[in-house]
Design an enzyme around this catalytic site. Structure first.
Site, PDB file in Angstrom:
ATOM      1  CG  HIS A  95      -2.234  -0.638   1.014  1.00 35.18           C
ATOM      2  ND1 HIS A  95      -2.382  -2.006   0.984  1.00 35.18           N
ATOM      3  CD2 HIS A  95      -3.486  -0.116   0.816  1.00 35.18           C
ATOM      4  CE1 HIS A  95      -3.658  -2.301   0.787  1.00 35.18           C
ATOM      5  NE2 HIS A  95      -4.342  -1.176   0.676  1.00 35.18           N
ATOM      6  CG  HIS A 149       1.968  -2.704   6.583  1.00 30.63           C
ATOM      7  ND1 HIS A 149       2.777  -3.715   6.106  1.00 30.63           N
ATOM      8  CD2 HIS A 149       0.939  -2.606   5.724  1.00 30.63           C
ATOM      9  CE1 HIS A 149       2.252  -4.207   4.994  1.00 30.63           C
ATOM     10  NE2 HIS A 149       1.134  -3.556   4.743  1.00 30.63           N
TER      11      HIS A 149
END
Length: 409
Positions: free
Chosen positions: A176, A223
């Site tokens: 991302h 993350h």
């Protein structure tokens, strides 16, 4: 060297992710951070997910949990997590939740199926094709790197998972963050000078886009800070390598006689290679999907060139200006987007209905459980590759031809 290792370990620390979530008002069930100890020390398991005992303890403790707007994580239809394994959470700020949800959607399929068509049909096909080339290579390298490095997601607890779309994937680097860095920077690099706008406007847009996507992945608990920083730097490195050759690649796709054969073979080979890196996860399907879309766009562009269909703005109109935007032009742009996206979605559904049963029949795989069948390479690779290849082909050839027939060009 030791200092670098300590810095990396600190940036990878899930406690820092949890601290950022708390700063943004995200809370798990009451007493949930201690669920790991109450579960008998089993601790986090499978790719950052909590142990099943810890989940039950946390759920029980959550009955009297903190006050706030309570939500359950968004799930992926192919995810193996059961609904009871999803950690309910609360947030004190709906604004931040929706803002970071928007940020994370900037790296999901819904955004891509709106952004690339809008760019190619309504803005500049020349620019759109090059953005697709950059996106394909950035995402492919990122997904393969994940399956080589094999770092798990941040441990939960202490991190609260706000989504489980990609929980079966590895964590390093954040793809991302890579797409959220590469697309706006490539958009700036490719459009500035071709389009008339203030440079500061492009820089601010790229900065805000990148920052929103990167922060959203930490907010969602998917993350670590290190994953996001690595994804950001990795995307810049790939851009440095690929930006000088984007024009050559696009020209090859358009003009070389055997370009479709080479494109299809190369992308298929890259897909097969990526499927050998690890066991099933959503990253394998995403990789085949990205490669198929890139191949479809390239082949459709080649067919346009052979048939003399030029979607690019005439050279004498350059540099392009936003001042020509009128209500009529805007209305036609929205109409093209609505009609075109509907056609792309219908193409996707039709190809999915055709390719999954066909692949199962050819490779003699039972179709009783479609979800398990799709986790087989023999099914998922051709299904994703062919389906999204046709979507990409329709994007640059079929839909523009339809627009021309309808007088919407």
């Amino acid at each position: 060297m030791a200092a670098c290792r300590r810095l990396a370990a600190g940036l990878r620390d899930p406690q820092k992710v949890a601290a950022f979530q708390r700063l943004c008002g995200v809370e798990g069930p009451c007493g949930w951070p201690d669920a790991e100890q109450r579960a008998g020390g089993r601790g986090p398991v499978a790719n950052g997910g909590p142990a099943s005992g810890g989940r039950r303890e946390a759920a029980a403790a959550g009955a009297g949990g903190p006050q706030g707007w309570r939500r359950r994580p968004r799930r992926n239809s192919l995810s193996e997590e059961e609904e009871e394994g999803c950690q309910e959470f609360s947030t004190r700020s709906r604004l931040l939740y929706y803002l970071f949800s928007l940020g994370t959607e900037l790296g999901n399929e819904l955004f891509y199926i709106l952004f690339f068509p809008f760019c190619i049909w309504n803005v500049d096909a020349w620019l759109g094709r090059r953005l697709v080339i950059v996106w394909v290579w950035v995402m492919y390298v990122g997904q393969c790197t994940k399956d080589v490095v094999r770092w798990p997601r941040p441990a939960s607890p202490p991190v609260v998972k706000l989504e489980v779309f990609y929980s079966s994937e590895y964590s390093m680097p954040s793809t991302h963050a890579m797409s959220g860095t590469a697309i706006p920077l490539a958009l700036l690099l490719l459009s500035y000078g071709r389009w008339q706008y203030p440079l500061i406007f492009g820089l601010i847009l790229a900065f805000c886009w990148c920052l929103l996507v990167c922060c959203s992945r930490i907010y969602m608990g998917m993350h670590s800070i290190l994953d996001v920083i690595a994804g950001f730097l990795y995307a810049i490195l790939i851009l440095i390598v690929f930006h000088p050759v984007v024009d050559l690649i696009d020209n090859f796709n358009l003009t070389y006689k055997y370009a479709p054969l080479i494109i299809i073979s190369l992308h298929l080979a890259l897909g097969i290679f990526s499927f050998t890196l690890d066991t099933w996860s959503t990253s394998r399907g995403d990789t085949a999907q990205i490669l198929g879309c890139g191949a479809g766009v390239a082949c459709g562009s080649h067919v346009n060139y052979l048939m003399g269909i030029d979607l690019d703005p005439p050279p004498d109109t350059l540099p392009l200006s936003l001042s020509s935007l009128t209500v009529t032009v805007f209305g036609k742009a929205i109409l093209r987007l609505l009609i075109g996206v509907i056609i792309l979605l219908l193409t996707k559904v039709a190809m999915k209905k055709a390719t999954i049963p066909l692949a199962c029949k050819i490779f003699r795989i039972p179709l009783d459980d479609v979800r398990k069948a799709r986790q087989r390479m023999e099914v998922e690779l051709p299904y994703r590759y062919i389906t999204y290849g046709m979507v990409g082909f329709s994007l640059v050839f079929v839909v523009p031809c339809l627009f021309s027939f309808m007088g919407l060009s």
